[in-house]
Structure formats: C-alpha cells, structure tokens
Write an enzyme that holds these catalytic residues in place. Structure first.
Site, short mmCIF file in Angstrom:
data_model
loop_
_atom_site.label_atom_id
_atom_site.label_comp_id
_atom_site.label_asym_id
_atom_site.label_seq_id
_atom_site.Cartn_x
_atom_site.Cartn_y
_atom_site.Cartn_z
N ASP A 190 97.57 27.75 7.15
CA ASP A 190 98.02 28.88 7.97
C ASP A 190 99.51 28.73 8.21
OD1 ASP A 190 97.45 31.28 9.55
OD2 ASP A 190 98.03 30.06 11.27
N GLU B 60 102.96 30.45 10.65
CA GLU B 60 103.50 31.36 11.66
C GLU B 60 104.90 31.76 11.19
OE1 GLU B 60 101.60 32.54 13.84
OE2 GLU B 60 99.98 31.06 13.82
N GLU C 246 108.07 40.13 19.65
CA GLU C 246 106.66 40.43 19.42
C GLU C 246 105.95 39.24 18.79
OE1 GLU C 246 106.02 43.94 17.15
OE2 GLU C 246 103.84 43.85 17.30
N HIS D 109 98.28 31.66 18.94
CA HIS D 109 98.17 31.30 17.53
C HIS D 109 99.02 30.05 17.28
CE1 HIS D 109 96.43 35.13 15.73
NE2 HIS D 109 96.48 35.35 17.03
N ASP E 102 94.91 26.87 13.98
CA ASP E 102 94.20 27.94 13.30
C ASP E 102 93.61 27.47 11.97
OD1 ASP E 102 94.83 29.54 15.39
OD2 ASP E 102 96.09 30.94 14.28
#
Length: 243
Positions: free
Chosen positions: A7, A9, A52, A152, A157
């Site tokens: 995963d 980010e 965001e 997250h 994750d």
C-alpha cells in the site's frame, strides 16, 4: 509463491499532476503465511501534501521534511518486491504512482517488468457485486478487526489487506484456535485477530474440551456467513447436519 501485500500514501490523487508517494508499506507472505518480513518507508515529496490528503492519512509536510527522497530508497524498494506477486487494493492507483516515480527518477523498468499484480478490489467486486468493497467494508464483512485503523497508513493497511486477501481467496487466515482472550484467538464477538509467526508451527496433538467448544463456535460462525453452507457441519449424505 512469494507475495508482497503493498500500500502507498500520496500527496494527492493524480501522479500525472506531479503528486508523489510519501509512504510505502509492504508485508511479505509465502505459502499464504506472513513471514514477518516488511518494508516500510516515509518519503519526502517534491511538492506539498494537499490538505485533503492529510485528512485521510495524517502525514504532514513537516513530518516528511527530513525523510529521504524516492530516488534514495528506490533501489532498496525494488529489491524487496522484485519477482513477487504484488497484492494491492485498487492496484491501478498504487502501480500508477510507483511507475511514475520510477519514470521521474530514470529507472529503466516498470512494475510490469518486475512483478505480477493481484488487485483485491477486482477480486472483491467479482465476489461481492453491487456491494461496498473498500477495505473497511471488507473488514466488516469478514469479521477482521480494524478498530486500530483511525487513519490510513501504508504499513497498517497492508497488514489488514493481507487478512482480507486470504479471506477473499477462500483460504484460512493466519489464525489459531486459542483460549479466550489470548492474542491471535477468537474473542466472544467472533473477531479474527492476526497471530505472530512464532505461533504457526505450534503442534496440538489433542484438542482440549475448551478448544473443541471454540472450534464449534468458529464453525457456527462460518455456517452463518455462508448462509448454511458450511460443509464441515454436514455429513455429506442428504445434507443433514453432523451431530
């Protein structure tokens, strides 16, 4: 088969607009078991993280200020994943970002040259059409504990996704039947918890009465989740339940 559950980010949603990877998290599985090997790295981006995005993963520009650039960790990361099957939820997003970072830094290969890819979102949509198939929804569906997932995070994750993948593909997750309250067992709510690698080779020559009761509880949970189709509760002759 060696698999890497992965995963990332990022600073935003589109690598073609100059957004960067800021965190990479990987856990390794072999023969459908976690090996304990992981790769985790925060990365300093070439641009600021959008507000965001920070609200999703909580990773700030200040936190990333002293982290290495992607170019500094690229070789180590590629070495970790090379030759594996990458298990990714919504693979197009993460692979698109990784490929763009490799391109920006002059690396000659792309993910398709290095690894195969299994997209758990595609698997989930095929198995559960018309339903929510994000990671939180799949955890609820399969009884996987993700209560510690407030934001997250790439490594967290990927650890959760490993459990989801094993359930999605019909195999046993890395759980054992343990006494109530022990780590890695099943609590009264029937929540599945991941066990550490040193538990996997534990031999139990004969199940205790308590373990048999927990086994029956687990089979009842499987029967409920499969709408009465748990084969271990049936004798196979006329669909009658085993007593």
């Amino acid at each position: 088969m060696r698999q890497i559950v992965l995963d990332t980010e990022t600073t935003g949603i589109d690598p073609n607009e100059g957004h960067n990877i800021i965190e990479i998290g990987c856990v390794e599985m072999e023969k459908r078991r976690l090996t304990g090997r992981t790769y985790h790295q925060y990365v300093k981006p070439d641009r600021e993280v959008e507000e965001e995005a920070i609200s999703v993963h909580g990773i700030t520009n200040e936190y990333l200020a002293d982290k290495p650039k992607f170019s500094e960790v690229m070789e180590e990361f590629i070495e970790f994943i090379r030759g594996a099957d990458l298990v990714i939820h919504n693979a197009a997003f993460d692979v698109g970002f990784i490929d763009k970072e490799l391109e920006r830094n002059g690396y000659p290969e792309r993910i398709a040259d290095i690894c195969t890819v299994t997209d758990t979102l595609a698997l989930a949509r095929e198995k559960h059409p018309g339903q929510k198939n994000n990671l939180d929804a799949l955890c609820r569906r399969y009884g996987i504990d993700n209560s510690h997932r407030e934001l997250h995070g790439a490594l967290l994750d990927s650890e959760i996704l490993a459990d989801v993948y094993l359930m999605l593909t019909g195999g046993q997750t890395s759980l054992v039947l343990a006494h109530e309250g022990e780590e890695g067992g099943m609590n009264q709510a029937g929540v599945i918890h991941r066990v550490q690698g040193d538990h996997w080779e534990l031999a139990v020559p004969r199940a205790s009465d308590e373990e048999m009761k927990e086994h029956e509880t687990f089979l009842a949970l499987l029967d409920k989740k499969s709408d009465g189709e748990c084969v271990w509760l049936r004798d196979g002759s006329e669909g009658e339940e085993v007593h």
